[in-house]
Design a protein around this motif. Structure first.
Motif, PDB file in Angstrom:
ATOM      1  N   GLN A 216      -0.234   3.687  -2.884  1.00  0.00           N
ATOM      2  CA  GLN A 216      -1.423   4.104  -2.694  1.00  0.00           C
ATOM      3  C   GLN A 216      -1.406   5.834  -2.933  1.00  0.00           C
TER       4      GLN A 216
ATOM      5  N   TYR B 289       0.780  -1.369   0.002  1.00  0.00           N
ATOM      6  CA  TYR B 289       0.108   0.062  -0.051  1.00  0.00           C
ATOM      7  C   TYR B 289       0.944   1.258   0.006  1.00  0.00           C
TER       8      TYR B 289
ATOM      9  N   SER C  16      -9.920  -5.754  -2.341  1.00  0.00           N
ATOM     10  CA  SER C  16      -9.170  -4.616  -2.614  1.00  0.00           C
ATOM     11  C   SER C  16      -8.848  -4.232  -4.135  1.00  0.00           C
TER      12      SER C  16
ATOM     13  N   GLY D  46     -11.714  -1.789  -5.514  1.00  0.00           N
ATOM     14  CA  GLY D  46     -10.828  -0.730  -5.457  1.00  0.00           C
ATOM     15  C   GLY D  46     -10.540  -0.063  -6.907  1.00  0.00           C
TER      16      GLY D  46
ATOM     17  N   ASN E   4      -7.614   5.133  -2.347  1.00  0.00           N
ATOM     18  CA  ASN E   4      -7.317   5.043  -3.420  1.00  0.00           C
ATOM     19  C   ASN E   4      -7.640   6.344  -4.094  1.00  0.00           C
TER      20      ASN E   4
ATOM     21  N   MET F 185     -12.985  -4.489   2.872  1.00  0.00           N
ATOM     22  CA  MET F 185     -11.652  -4.231   2.427  1.00  0.00           C
ATOM     23  C   MET F 185     -11.802  -3.404   0.961  1.00  0.00           C
TER      24      MET F 185
ATOM     25  N   CYS G  40      -2.639  -7.057  -5.213  1.00  0.00           N
ATOM     26  CA  CYS G  40      -3.697  -7.442  -4.534  1.00  0.00           C
ATOM     27  C   CYS G  40      -4.367  -8.641  -5.114  1.00  0.00           C
TER      28      CYS G  40
ATOM     29  N   VAL H 216     -10.293   0.416   0.433  1.00  0.00           N
ATOM     30  CA  VAL H 216      -9.427   0.747  -0.408  1.00  0.00           C
ATOM     31  C   VAL H 216     -10.048   1.760  -1.176  1.00  0.00           C
TER      32      VAL H 216
ATOM     33  N   TYR I 109     -10.485 -10.898   0.682  1.00  0.00           N
ATOM     34  CA  TYR I 109     -10.324  -9.535   1.511  1.00  0.00           C
ATOM     35  C   TYR I 109      -9.292  -8.882   0.261  1.00  0.00           C
ATOM     36  N   TYR I 110      -8.399  -9.545  -0.451  1.00  0.00           N
ATOM     37  CA  TYR I 110      -7.446  -9.046  -1.255  1.00  0.00           C
ATOM     38  C   TYR I 110      -8.226  -8.820  -2.645  1.00  0.00           C
TER      39      TYR I 110
ATOM     40  N   SER J 152      -4.038  -2.722  -7.406  1.00  0.00           N
ATOM     41  CA  SER J 152      -5.112  -3.914  -7.643  1.00  0.00           C
ATOM     42  C   SER J 152      -4.694  -4.927  -8.035  1.00  0.00           C
TER      43      SER J 152
END
Length: 402
Positions: free
Chosen positions: A38, A35, A356, A360, A241, A233, A63, A237, A352-353, A60
């Motif tokens: 970001q 991150y 993101s 995201g 972002n 998440m 992730c 994000v 979770y990712y 992204s």
């Protein structure tokens, strides 16, 4: 090492302190390399002549690949052991971050960021499984909160370093510094983490792996916790972002340094994850999760203000709510999954990712078409869905010890 009858690590012992230091360092490293880019997304958009949504691929893409890699790395840790997999992950992701700072082209940079995501996959789910196996049940909430706090600290310092150095020198130097700090964190992890005492190596039958993952989706609670990871998440994000794009423009017109300093509100995440984890251990996760999500939703609405102070407070409130909710939900996974905990953790973190990555980037389209109010509407909808799920989980009959 002090032991109970089951050889688990108790809160307050030297082994507990070493474990929390090690995993906080590991969480710091992973979130810093992921991150730290970001606050640099507006710079990437200008330097590489790409759109805001395309610039978000710097975050992204790693992730998304981290999420998918978790499903492979987690079963490998059942064979090779938790600490070796985590250690390899930390060193590889740190070195790839240093190399990425030197690559001149956008596509070459994205390729190295993708490899960083794959390398970083060896830490998150395996760390959760390590805590579930090694910690006394009464210490899991606090230790998981400290792990998530390390994540928050890494995210904060990574963003701050990248933003400040980019303003005064170069984003490449900032990213290189993050890589060096991640390398030092890997060394601290290697020194501090006690060997696993309750881990038993298992031969992995790869044909059976899909079935073990499928067991978790038949549980009454785990699929809803997986959904929480994706929604929370993804929404969190999105806020981070695109808030930089908003704050760079009028009426705020802030510098990259100022925006980087605003990201120090991640400290609130460090404190809230630890405090919420401890409160949930005492009061029960089902009573705390929905409240943390409601706090995050209130913060999202506050960022609509045209007053900079209110916007910054809103970012703080979003951060407190998110890390509190994540601390509760992630510790709940380890207690709810009675078998194949590493796989359950990896599914949670995969979603979770993926949240993101997918959400995201999707938030970038909302920003492009409706500005910041579009982002708030998009993220607010995600958090409302997460709140409804949390209220459903509050009525869920607990498993023994969960």
């Amino acid at each position: 090492m002090e032991q109970g009858d089951d050889r688990r690590i108790r809160s307050g012992t030297p082994a507990f302190r070493r474990t929390t230091v090690a995993l906080a360092a590991a969480g710091f490293s992973t979130f810093a390399v992921l991150y730290g880019v970001q606050p640099l997304l507006p710079i990437y958009a200008d330097d590489f002549h790409v759109s805001p949504a395309e610039s978000s691929l710097a975050l992204s893409l790693p992730c998304a690949l981290l999420a998918l890699s978790l499903l492979v790395v987690s079963p490998l840790s059942e064979v090779w052991g938790r600490k070796p997999v985590m250690l390899a992950s930390l060193f590889a992701s740190a070195l790839l971050t240093i190399v990425a700072a030197l690559v001149p082209s956008w596509h070459g940079f994205l390729a190295l960021r993708a490899l960083t995501g794959i390398a970083a996959s060896g830490l998150p789910a395996v760390a959760m499984a390590y805590l579930a196996e090694e910690m006394d049940p009464r210490a899991i909430g606090l230790s998981m909160g400290l792990l998530v706090g390390g994540n928050a600290l890494g995210g904060m310092i990574g963003r701050l370093i990248a933003g400040v150095i980019a303003d005064h020198a170069s984003w490449r130097i900032g990213l290189g510094v993050i890589g060096v700090l991640a390398l030092l964190a890997a060394l601290a992890f290697r020194w501090a983490l006690p060997p696993a005492r309750n881990f038993e190596s298992r031969r992995t039958h790869w044909r059976a792996v899909p079935a073990t993952f499928g067991q978790h989706f038949r549980d009454a609670g785990l699929p809803w916790l997986f959904a929480e990871a994706f929604l929370l998440m993804g929404g969190f994000v999105c806020v981070y972002n695109y808030i930089g794009f908003r704050l760079l423009d009028p009426p705020f017109s802030l510098s990259q340094t100022a925006i980087g300093l605003i990201f120090t509100v991640y400290l609130a995440g460090t404190m809230s994850s630890t405090a919420t984890g401890e409160i949930a251990s005492r009061l029960g996760r089902r009573k705390v999760l929905w409240l943390a999500i409601a706090v995050g939703l209130a913060g999202i609405l506050m960022t609509l203000s045209q007053n900079l102070v209110v916007v910054v407070v809103g970012i703080v409130v979003v951060t407190v709510g998110f890390f509190g909710a994540h601390s509760v939900a992630s510790s709940w996974i380890g207690r709810r999954a009675l078998r194949h905990r590493a796989q359950a953790s990896s599914v949670y973190l995969c979603l979770y990712y993926l949240g993101s990555s997918v959400l995201g980037t999707a938030g970038g389209w909302a920003f492009a078409h409706a500005g910041w109010p579009g982002v708030v509407a998009f993220v607010g909808g995600l958090y409302c869905a997460a709140l409804a799920i949390a209220l459903r989980l509050a009525r869920l009959a607990p498993l023994p010890g969960a």
